[in-house]
Design a protein around this motif. Sequence first.
Motif, PDB file in Angstrom:
ATOM      1  N   ALA A 597      71.149 -26.704 -16.579  1.00 11.36           N
ATOM      2  CA  ALA A 597      69.858 -27.072 -17.161  1.00 11.36           C
ATOM      3  C   ALA A 597      69.993 -28.306 -18.053  1.00 11.36           C
ATOM      4  N   CYS A 598      71.054 -28.354 -18.858  1.00 10.61           N
ATOM      5  CA  CYS A 598      71.264 -29.502 -19.754  1.00 10.61           C
ATOM      6  C   CYS A 598      71.498 -30.780 -18.959  1.00 10.61           C
ATOM      7  N   ALA A 599      72.296 -30.701 -17.917  1.00  8.02           N
ATOM      8  CA  ALA A 599      72.578 -31.875 -17.093  1.00  8.02           C
ATOM      9  C   ALA A 599      71.314 -32.361 -16.399  1.00  8.02           C
ATOM     10  N   THR A 600      70.476 -31.438 -15.943  1.00 10.44           N
ATOM     11  CA  THR A 600      69.219 -31.815 -15.295  1.00 10.44           C
ATOM     12  C   THR A 600      68.291 -32.529 -16.276  1.00 10.44           C
ATOM     13  N   ALA A 601      68.260 -32.035 -17.512  1.00 11.55           N
ATOM     14  CA  ALA A 601      67.407 -32.667 -18.528  1.00 11.55           C
ATOM     15  C   ALA A 601      67.876 -34.085 -18.834  1.00 11.55           C
ATOM     16  N   VAL A 602      69.180 -34.253 -19.020  1.00 11.77           N
ATOM     17  CA  VAL A 602      69.709 -35.570 -19.374  1.00 11.77           C
ATOM     18  C   VAL A 602      69.587 -36.548 -18.208  1.00 11.77           C
ATOM     19  N   ALA A 603      69.782 -36.048 -17.000  1.00  9.89           N
ATOM     20  CA  ALA A 603      69.792 -36.926 -15.821  1.00  9.89           C
ATOM     21  C   ALA A 603      68.496 -36.828 -15.025  1.00  9.89           C
ATOM     22  N   HIS A 604      67.390 -36.559 -15.703  1.00  7.98           N
ATOM     23  CA  HIS A 604      66.129 -36.381 -14.975  1.00  7.98           C
ATOM     24  C   HIS A 604      65.703 -37.650 -14.238  1.00  7.98           C
ATOM     25  N   ASP A 605      66.173 -38.805 -14.720  1.00  5.36           N
ATOM     26  CA  ASP A 605      65.843 -40.062 -14.056  1.00  5.36           C
ATOM     27  C   ASP A 605      66.890 -40.466 -13.032  1.00  5.36           C
ATOM     28  N   GLY A 606      67.845 -39.565 -12.781  1.00 13.87           N
ATOM     29  CA  GLY A 606      68.877 -39.841 -11.790  1.00 13.87           C
ATOM     30  C   GLY A 606      70.051 -40.630 -12.311  1.00 13.87           C
ATOM     31  N   GLU A 607      70.052 -40.942 -13.617  1.00 20.04           N
ATOM     32  CA  GLU A 607      71.134 -41.733 -14.191  1.00 20.04           C
ATOM     33  C   GLU A 607      71.614 -41.123 -15.504  1.00 20.04           C
ATOM     34  N   VAL A 608      72.897 -41.337 -15.790  1.00 20.76           N
ATOM     35  CA  VAL A 608      73.485 -40.901 -17.060  1.00 20.76           C
ATOM     36  C   VAL A 608      74.267 -42.074 -17.629  1.00 20.76           C
ATOM     37  N   ASN A 609      73.904 -42.514 -18.850  1.00 18.11           N
ATOM     38  CA  ASN A 609      74.680 -43.589 -19.461  1.00 18.11           C
ATOM     39  C   ASN A 609      75.872 -42.999 -20.201  1.00 18.11           C
ATOM     40  N   THR A 610      76.696 -43.870 -20.742  1.00 10.83           N
ATOM     41  CA  THR A 610      77.954 -43.431 -21.351  1.00 10.83           C
ATOM     42  C   THR A 610      77.718 -42.477 -22.504  1.00 10.83           C
ATOM     43  N   GLU A 611      76.744 -42.770 -23.369  1.00  7.27           N
ATOM     44  CA  GLU A 611      76.497 -41.916 -24.528  1.00  7.27           C
ATOM     45  C   GLU A 611      75.981 -40.549 -24.091  1.00  7.27           C
ATOM     46  N   GLU A 612      75.092 -40.525 -23.107  1.00  3.45           N
ATOM     47  CA  GLU A 612      74.611 -39.243 -22.589  1.00  3.45           C
ATOM     48  C   GLU A 612      75.759 -38.449 -21.966  1.00  3.45           C
ATOM     49  N   GLY A 613      76.630 -39.147 -21.241  1.00  2.00           N
ATOM     50  CA  GLY A 613      77.785 -38.481 -20.642  1.00  2.00           C
ATOM     51  C   GLY A 613      78.709 -37.879 -21.680  1.00  2.00           C
ATOM     52  N   GLU A 614      78.906 -38.617 -22.794  1.00  2.00           N
ATOM     53  CA  GLU A 614      79.749 -38.106 -23.868  1.00  2.00           C
ATOM     54  C   GLU A 614      79.171 -36.831 -24.474  1.00  2.00           C
ATOM     55  N   LEU A 615      77.847 -36.795 -24.633  1.00  2.00           N
ATOM     56  CA  LEU A 615      77.212 -35.622 -25.213  1.00  2.00           C
ATOM     57  C   LEU A 615      77.353 -34.419 -24.277  1.00  2.00           C
ATOM     58  N   ILE A 616      77.107 -34.626 -22.982  1.00  2.00           N
ATOM     59  CA  ILE A 616      77.248 -33.540 -22.008  1.00  2.00           C
ATOM     60  C   ILE A 616      78.674 -32.995 -22.025  1.00  2.00           C
ATOM     61  N   ARG A 617      79.655 -33.903 -22.074  1.00  2.00           N
ATOM     62  CA  ARG A 617      81.041 -33.468 -22.085  1.00  2.00           C
ATOM     63  C   ARG A 617      81.371 -32.697 -23.364  1.00  2.00           C
ATOM     64  N   ALA A 618      80.816 -33.143 -24.494  1.00  2.00           N
ATOM     65  CA  ALA A 618      81.052 -32.427 -25.750  1.00  2.00           C
ATOM     66  C   ALA A 618      80.468 -31.019 -25.682  1.00  2.00           C
ATOM     67  N   VAL A 619      79.280 -30.891 -25.102  1.00  2.00           N
ATOM     68  CA  VAL A 619      78.669 -29.568 -24.933  1.00  2.00           C
ATOM     69  C   VAL A 619      79.533 -28.704 -24.025  1.00  2.00           C
ATOM     70  N   ALA A 620      79.998 -29.278 -22.902  1.00  2.00           N
ATOM     71  CA  ALA A 620      80.814 -28.521 -21.953  1.00  2.00           C
ATOM     72  C   ALA A 620      82.115 -28.048 -22.592  1.00  2.00           C
ATOM     73  N   VAL A 621      82.765 -28.912 -23.360  1.00  2.00           N
ATOM     74  CA  VAL A 621      84.013 -28.546 -24.030  1.00  2.00           C
ATOM     75  C   VAL A 621      83.769 -27.399 -24.996  1.00  2.00           C
ATOM     76  N   THR A 622      82.666 -27.449 -25.723  1.00  2.00           N
ATOM     77  CA  THR A 622      82.320 -26.388 -26.659  1.00  2.00           C
ATOM     78  C   THR A 622      82.201 -25.045 -25.955  1.00  2.00           C
ATOM     79  N   LEU A 623      81.731 -25.080 -24.709  1.00  2.00           N
ATOM     80  CA  LEU A 623      81.541 -23.844 -23.947  1.00  2.00           C
ATOM     81  C   LEU A 623      82.792 -23.455 -23.165  1.00  2.00           C
ATOM     82  N   ASP A 624      83.933 -24.083 -23.481  1.00  2.00           N
ATOM     83  CA  ASP A 624      85.194 -23.823 -22.764  1.00  2.00           C
ATOM     84  C   ASP A 624      85.084 -24.156 -21.285  1.00  2.00           C
ATOM     85  N   CYS A 625      84.335 -25.193 -20.979  1.00  2.00           N
ATOM     86  CA  CYS A 625      84.150 -25.650 -19.598  1.00  2.00           C
ATOM     87  C   CYS A 625      84.561 -27.122 -19.518  1.00  2.00           C
ATOM     88  N   PRO A 626      85.834 -27.414 -19.309  1.00  2.00           N
ATOM     89  CA  PRO A 626      86.297 -28.809 -19.345  1.00  2.00           C
ATOM     90  C   PRO A 626      85.653 -29.653 -18.250  1.00  2.00           C
TER      91      PRO A 626
END
Length: 631
Positions: A597-626
Motif C-alpha cells: 500500500a505504501c509503495a502504491t501511494a508513493v509511486a502512484h504516478d509510476g515514478e519514484v525519485n531518490t528521496e521517495e525511495g529512501e523513505l520506502i527503504r527506511a520503512v521497509a527496514v523498520t519492518l524487518d523487510c530488507p
Amino acid sequence: MDFFAAQDDAHSRTKLLIVYFVLAVISIIASLYLLCMVFYSYSSTPENQPTRWVLWNLPTLAGVSGFVVLLVGGASLSKIAQLKGGGGVVAKSVGGRKVDPGTRDPDERKLMNVVEEMAIASGTAVPEVYLLDKEDGINGFAAGYTPDDAAIAVTRGCVQRLSRDELQGVIAHEFSHILNGDMRMNIKLMGVLFGILLISIIGEGIMRAGFWGNVGARRDRDNKGNAIMLFGIGVMIIGYVGVFFGRLIQSAISREREYLADASAVQFTRNPEGIGGALMRIGGAGSTVNHHHTSETAHFFFANALKSSFGGAFATHPPLDVRIKRVMPNWDGKFLDKPAAQQSTTPPPPMPSAQAKHKVDPLQMIAGVGVIGASQLAYAQQSRQQAEDTLGEEIHDSTQAGALILSLLLDTNAEIRQKQLDWLKKDGGETLAEAVKADFPKAQAQGVKQRIPLIEMTLPALAQITKTDYDALIRQIVKLSEMDEEISFFEFAVMRLVKRHLGRKFEGAGVKTQVISSAGPLKAHFGLLLSTMVWVGEPSNDTEAKQIFTQALQNAPLFHGMIQLKPVDALGFAGLDKALDVLANARFGTKRQILAACATAVAHDGEVNTEEGELIRAVAVTLDCPMPPLV
C-alpha cells in the motif's frame, strides 16, 4: 525467492521443531524411567536373591518426567535467552574473533569488502564479521535473530583457500539465510539441542562421581560405586538418545534450506562457479570445525562441520556432489585440492545517474524485498569503492563515523549550516564540530544515491561506541534535523536507520516475541503511515489525495473499511516514528500488505525519485523487510 513466503515457511518449521523436541523429550523420559526402575530393582533386591523386577511406579514416572521437562526445557530456554545477544554470541561460542571493520590485513579486508557489498546490495545493515582463526577447513555461517543483529563468521581456511568470487558465493549463501528467516530458526534449534544434549553431560558427571566414589571406598565390601558408575553410564547412553534426536532435528530442519541458499547465491551473484567452486574446494580440503561447541552449531554452517554424521544418514547438509550438480550441472565430478589463485577484481560497471527517477511497478518493488540482483551487486561494489576512495578510513573508524553521519545532515544553506555547527560545538565540543564541518564537502561529493549505502557502511564502526556516545549521536541527529524547521524524509530515514540497526544494542530492545496478528491494534498506526505516504507524493488537492489513498488501500485488504486519510496538518515525524515501532510487530503477511500500500501511494504516478525511495527503504527496514536499492 519470495521473502514473505520464506518467513511464513520459517514459522512452519518452528512448529516442526516443536514436534521433534516433544518426541525427543518423551523418548528421554521413557529411557531414563526404565533405567531408574532397573537400578531400583537391582539395588532393592537382597544379596544372593534373584532380582525382583519392578517396572511400574507412578511416582517415579512423575518424578522422572518433571525432572527431564524442567532440566531440558529450562536449559533450552536459558540458552535461547543467552543467544538473544545476537549472532556475535554464536560466533564467539565456536572461537570466533571479531574482525575490525577498518582492518588492513589483506585476507580480512577481502572478507570485509565482500560482506559490505552484499549488505549494500540487499538493503541490510553490514553485519558483524568474525574469523575462526584456528580452523583450516573451509566453512562459515550466519547467525542472529534479525538482520539488525546478524553476524557472519568464516574459517581462516575459507578466506585463504577461496578466490574472491568463491568467497562471494559463500557470503551470498549466508546472506540468503539472513534474508529468508533461517537464522532465527537456527538460534532456537541451538537452544533446543543444548537442552537435549545436557542429559549426556549429566550422565558423564554421575559416571565420574561413581568412579571416584569407588576409588575412595575400595575396602568397603558394600561399595556402591560400581552401581552408581553403571547408572551414570546408562544416563550418558540415554543422553545419546538425545544426540540422535538432535542430529535428526538438525537434518530435518537444515538440509532443504541449504539447497535454497545455494540457489539464492547463484541468483544473487549470477555466477554459479563462485559457490560451485567453493563446494569443490571443500571436497578437496574439508570443512570440519574442531571446536567442542561444533555439535550445537553444526546446522549453522555452510558445509558439514562435524567429523561424523552417523554414516551420512543424519548429516546436517546434503552431499557435496549433489549440491555442486545442482548449481553446475556440467561438473566433471572432480574436487579441487589446491587453494585458488587470488585474481584481481574486475571493476564494476558505472553507477546509474544519481538524480534519475525510477519508473516502477509498486508490487514489483515489494516482490524485490529480500532479493539481490546483478545490478544491485554491481551498484554495491561501486558504492563501496567510491566511499573508500573519497573517505578512506573514516567509514570504518568508530571515532570518526559519527561525525560523518552528522555531516550528511548539514544544510546546504550556509547560514543554517553555521547555526547547526554552532549548536554542535556547544553540545559535543569543538573537535566534533570541526570534524563534521571538514566532512561536509566529502559527504556532499558522494551524491544523493550514495547516502544510504554510506550510512550502512558506518554501522559496524558505530556499534563499537559507548552507550553515552550513542545517546549523544541520536540527540544530535534529531537536533540538526530540526534546525531548518522542516525534517526532510532523508533526515527521517537517517534517524530510523541508525536507531533501528543500533537500538537493540544500546536501547535494550529485545527480540520481538509478541506478534500482532489482527488488524485492530495496527489500524491507527497504519492509517498514519499510509496518509504520510500519500502526502509525500504532493497531490495537487484533497480530492486527488483521497483517490491515491483509496487506490493504495486496495493492496491492504486486511484494513478495508477501517482507516481513512488523515489531513496533512495531523501528521508528524514523531507520530510516524511511534507508528513504525508498533507496525514492526505485525506478522509478515500483514507487512506485505502494508508495504504494498505504501509503495502504491508513493509511486502512484509510476515514478519514484531518490528521496521517495529512501523513505520506502527506511520503512521497509523498520519492518524487518530488507529492500535492495533502486538502481
